[in-house]
Motif scaffolding. Structure first.
Motif, PDB file in Angstrom:
ATOM      1  N   GLU A  14       3.976   9.005  11.979  1.00  0.00           N
ATOM      2  CA  GLU A  14       3.472   8.828  10.612  1.00  0.00           C
ATOM      3  C   GLU A  14       3.845  10.037   9.757  1.00  0.00           C
ATOM      4  OE1 GLU A  14      -0.711   8.227  11.191  1.00  0.00           O
ATOM      5  OE2 GLU A  14      -0.402   6.283  12.160  1.00  0.00           O
ATOM      6  N   GLN A  17       7.348   9.919   8.405  1.00  0.00           N
ATOM      7  CA  GLN A  17       7.463   9.093   7.202  1.00  0.00           C
ATOM      8  C   GLN A  17       7.050   9.916   5.981  1.00  0.00           C
ATOM      9  OE1 GLN A  17       6.636   4.826   7.225  1.00  0.00           O
ATOM     10  NE2 GLN A  17       5.045   5.232   5.723  1.00  0.00           N
ATOM     11  N   HIS A 111       6.766   1.197   3.514  1.00  0.00           N
ATOM     12  CA  HIS A 111       7.447   1.539   4.767  1.00  0.00           C
ATOM     13  C   HIS A 111       8.841   2.103   4.499  1.00  0.00           C
ATOM     14  CE1 HIS A 111       8.765   1.278   8.910  1.00  0.00           C
ATOM     15  NE2 HIS A 111       9.829   0.623   8.499  1.00  0.00           N
TER      16      HIS A 111
END
Length: 178
Positions: A14, A17, A111
């Motif tokens: 995570e 990202q 995303h």
């Protein structure tokens, strides 16, 4: 595969990202995984990387060097290009903030996909966990996958910093086995 990740390893993915978002990159690469590993203070990965002199700031600098410098306003002015005039013209045509972000890209929401090399790192981390007879994938396995992949931007930055990837890999394997 993500069901095998420890909560810490999931946080690294995570975090990668988030690192891509902060750098305004449209893909999650090996460099973002490395940055996320460094952000998780006190983990096996961040500790071992720190012992090799690898810091988040050094990696960000290295990534910037490999991905290209930002526009140098003074150099452009010296050759007769007025960035303020260019910005005004572009914003008049395309709207306010049209040039905001790296390379004129806006911050991506939602995303962000992984590059093929970053996906390979995730696959290799599973293989490392299995080879070490671990049922779960930890941050150390992610670092091992990153080192095994060895050709992405993260490996290039580590190499530039003088890190011996094989020696670091041995240290991580030893730590992950204990």
């Amino acid at each position: 595969m993500f069901e095998r990740f420890t909560p810490e390893a999931r946080q690294v993915v995570e975090g990668a990202q988030q690192e891509a978002r902060e750098l305004r990159h449209d893909r999650i690469g090996t460099e973002h995984l490395l940055l996320a590993l460094l952000t998780r203070q006190g983990t096996t990965s961040s500790t071992l990387l720190g012992r090799h002199g690898v810091t988040r700031a050094a990696v960000v600098t290295g990534v910037s060097r490999f991905t290209g410098p930002a526009l140098d306003a003074e150099a452009l002015t010296a050759v007769g290009i007025d960035l303020d005039a260019v910005r005004s013209t572009v914003e008049a045509a395309f709207g306010p903030g049209a040039l905001d972000g790296a390379g004129g890209r806006r911050t991506r929401t939602g995303h962000i996909p992984f590059t093929p090399r970053a996906r390979k790192v995730l696959e290799l981390s599973l293989r490392e966990a299995l080879a070490l007879k671990s049922r779960r994938i930890t941050d150390a396995h992610l670092l091992l996958g990153l080192l095994w992949e060895g050709e992405g931007l993260a490996a290039a930055v580590l190499h530039e910093r003088g890190v011996d990837l094989l020696a670091l890999r041995d240290e991580v394997r030893l730590a992950a086995n204990s």
